[in-house]
Design a protein around this motif. Structure first.
Motif, short mmCIF file in Angstrom:
data_model
loop_
_atom_site.label_atom_id
_atom_site.label_comp_id
_atom_site.label_asym_id
_atom_site.label_seq_id
_atom_site.Cartn_x
_atom_site.Cartn_y
_atom_site.Cartn_z
N SER A 1 13.80 9.96 0.66
CA SER A 1 13.46 8.68 1.30
C SER A 1 12.13 8.15 0.78
CB SER A 1 13.38 8.87 2.83
OG SER A 1 14.65 9.19 3.35
N PHE A 2 11.16 9.05 0.58
CA PHE A 2 9.87 8.61 0.08
C PHE A 2 9.93 8.28 -1.41
CE2 PHE A 2 8.48 11.43 3.73
CZ PHE A 2 8.38 10.36 4.61
N ASP A 3 10.82 8.96 -2.13
CA ASP A 3 11.05 8.59 -3.53
C ASP A 3 11.65 7.19 -3.62
OD1 ASP A 3 10.11 11.04 -4.41
OD2 ASP A 3 12.11 11.92 -4.68
N ASN B 1 1.78 12.33 -2.69
CA ASN B 1 1.68 13.21 -3.85
C ASN B 1 2.84 12.98 -4.81
OD1 ASN B 1 -0.69 14.47 -3.20
ND2 ASN B 1 0.24 16.31 -2.31
N GLY B 2 2.52 12.68 -6.06
CA GLY B 2 3.56 12.41 -7.05
C GLY B 2 4.21 11.05 -6.89
N ARG B 3 3.68 10.25 -5.99
CA ARG B 3 4.23 8.90 -5.74
C ARG B 3 3.09 7.90 -5.79
NH1 ARG B 3 6.62 12.21 -1.50
NH2 ARG B 3 8.74 12.78 -2.10
N PRO B 4 2.62 7.58 -6.98
CA PRO B 4 1.42 6.74 -7.12
C PRO B 4 1.56 5.35 -6.55
CG PRO B 4 2.53 7.03 -9.24
CD PRO B 4 3.17 7.99 -8.29
N LYS B 5 2.76 4.79 -6.63
CA LYS B 5 2.93 3.43 -6.10
C LYS B 5 2.87 3.44 -4.57
CE LYS B 5 6.66 2.80 -8.66
NZ LYS B 5 6.50 3.84 -9.70
N LEU B 6 3.41 4.48 -3.96
CA LEU B 6 3.33 4.60 -2.50
C LEU B 6 1.88 4.83 -2.06
CD1 LEU B 6 4.82 4.68 0.19
CD2 LEU B 6 5.26 7.13 -0.18
N ALA B 7 1.14 5.62 -2.85
CA ALA B 7 -0.28 5.86 -2.54
C ALA B 7 -1.06 4.55 -2.60
CB ALA B 7 -0.86 6.87 -3.53
N ALA B 8 -0.83 3.76 -3.65
CA ALA B 8 -1.52 2.48 -3.79
C ALA B 8 -1.11 1.52 -2.66
CB ALA B 8 -1.21 1.86 -5.15
N TYR B 9 0.15 1.58 -2.29
CA TYR B 9 0.66 0.71 -1.24
C TYR B 9 -0.07 0.97 0.09
CZ TYR B 9 3.85 -1.34 2.16
OH TYR B 9 4.38 -2.08 3.19
N ILE B 10 -0.15 2.23 0.46
CA ILE B 10 -0.79 2.58 1.73
C ILE B 10 -2.26 2.18 1.72
CG2 ILE B 10 -1.50 4.53 3.18
CD1 ILE B 10 1.18 5.87 2.41
N GLU B 11 -2.92 2.37 0.58
CA GLU B 11 -4.33 2.00 0.45
C GLU B 11 -4.51 0.49 0.57
OE1 GLU B 11 -8.02 2.27 -2.78
OE2 GLU B 11 -6.19 3.45 -3.10
N GLU B 12 -3.66 -0.28 -0.12
CA GLU B 12 -3.79 -1.73 -0.10
C GLU B 12 -3.37 -2.33 1.24
OE1 GLU B 12 -5.31 -3.60 -2.40
OE2 GLU B 12 -5.76 -1.68 -3.36
N LEU B 13 -2.36 -1.72 1.86
CA LEU B 13 -1.91 -2.21 3.17
C LEU B 13 -3.06 -2.14 4.18
CD1 LEU B 13 0.53 -3.22 4.86
CD2 LEU B 13 0.98 -0.82 5.43
N SER B 14 -3.85 -1.08 4.10
CA SER B 14 -4.95 -0.89 5.06
C SER B 14 -6.04 -1.93 4.89
CB SER B 14 -5.53 0.51 4.92
OG SER B 14 -6.22 0.65 3.69
N LYS B 15 -6.01 -2.69 3.80
CA LYS B 15 -7.01 -3.73 3.55
C LYS B 15 -6.56 -5.10 4.08
CE LYS B 15 -8.53 -1.46 -0.73
NZ LYS B 15 -8.63 -1.60 -2.22
N ILE B 16 -5.31 -5.21 4.47
CA ILE B 16 -4.79 -6.50 4.96
C ILE B 16 -5.35 -6.79 6.35
CG2 ILE B 16 -2.70 -7.75 5.67
CD1 ILE B 16 -2.84 -7.49 2.68
N ASP B 17 -6.07 -7.90 6.47
CA ASP B 17 -6.74 -8.22 7.73
C ASP B 17 -5.78 -8.32 8.91
OD1 ASP B 17 -9.25 -8.23 6.57
OD2 ASP B 17 -9.23 -10.38 6.17
N ALA B 18 -4.57 -8.84 8.66
CA ALA B 18 -3.60 -9.00 9.74
C ALA B 18 -3.09 -7.64 10.24
CB ALA B 18 -2.42 -9.83 9.25
N TYR B 19 -3.17 -6.64 9.38
CA TYR B 19 -2.64 -5.31 9.70
C TYR B 19 -3.69 -4.41 10.35
CZ TYR B 19 -1.16 -0.49 8.61
OH TYR B 19 -0.87 0.84 8.68
N LYS B 20 -4.94 -4.52 9.92
CA LYS B 20 -6.00 -3.59 10.36
C LYS B 20 -6.05 -3.36 11.87
CE LYS B 20 -9.26 -4.56 6.56
NZ LYS B 20 -10.55 -5.21 6.25
#
Length: 206
Positions: free
Chosen positions: A117-119, A166-185
């Motif tokens: 599922s995470f893949d 781990n081993g999923r760089p796009k998912l890692a970047a996604y979670i990091e960038e999502l946390s920067k969205i003002d509407a989401y924080k």
């Protein structure tokens, strides 16, 4: 709504993104001790989220996201690009199945069973290269998936000692960038509180 419910969080994020904080008031209720007036006078389905607008009461998070888009001003969560629109619909149509598969993993070899599922998420995030989100730029697909990815990230780290990025760089970047969205924080769940809820609901631990 409830501050701990991922379905309510979806509409909360959409409200914030469209700048409707002054037009749509949050009314939190306790899901473990729902007030009688909610079912009797507000929403007979007795679920969250629901929206009262123009004398009508509407429910279901996906329907409410689309309702906000159609009936209120503010930045759009829906892409103009037909290819992105089609892929977005495919992703949203699959979200319940993906969540069901992850939930099922809690009864078995959790990390191994949930891996596919995470893949899937990591692969889907590579479809468009104009941003780190599912459709490149932040959209309704992220509003739909984000609350669940947030919770899975917490649970697998805290309960199963596994980092789903781990081993999923796009998912890692996604979670990091999502946390920067003002509407989401401001909508993020408290990790400690959510782990306690998870242990009771899914593992039967008190």
């Amino acid at each position: 709504m409830s501050y701990t419910c991922p379905y309510a969080q979806r509409v909360w994020i959409a409200r914030n993104y469209k700048g409707l904080q002054d037009k749509i008031e949050l009314v939190p209720i306790d899901l473990l001790n729902k007030p009688a007036w909610y079912k009797e006078k507000v929403y007979p389905e007795n679920k969250v989220p629901c929206l009262e607008h123009n004398g009508k009461v509407l429910g279901e998070s996906l329907d409410l996201i689309k309702y906000l888009e159609a009936n209120f001003q503010g930045p759009s969560l829906f892409p103009n690009d037909p290819a992105k629109g089609e892929f977005g619909e495919q992703l949203v149509a699959y979200v319940d199945e993906l969540c069901k598969n992850v939930y099922a993993s809690f009864k078995g070899d959790t990390v191994q069973q949930a891996s596919a599922s995470f893949d899937y998420l990591d692969n889907a995030l590579g479809r468009f290269d104009d941003g780190p989100f599912f459709l490149g730029q932040f959209s309704w697909v992220d509003v739909v998936y984000g609350p669940f990815i947030e919770r899975f990230h917490i649970v697998f780290s805290e309960v199963y000692k596994n980092d789903i990025t781990n081993g999923r760089p796009k998912l890692a970047a996604y979670i990091e960038e999502l946390s920067k969205i003002d509407a989401y924080k401001p909508t993020k769940v408290d990790p400690k509180e959510f782990v306690e809820i998870f242990r009771i609901r899914f593992l039967g631990q008190q």
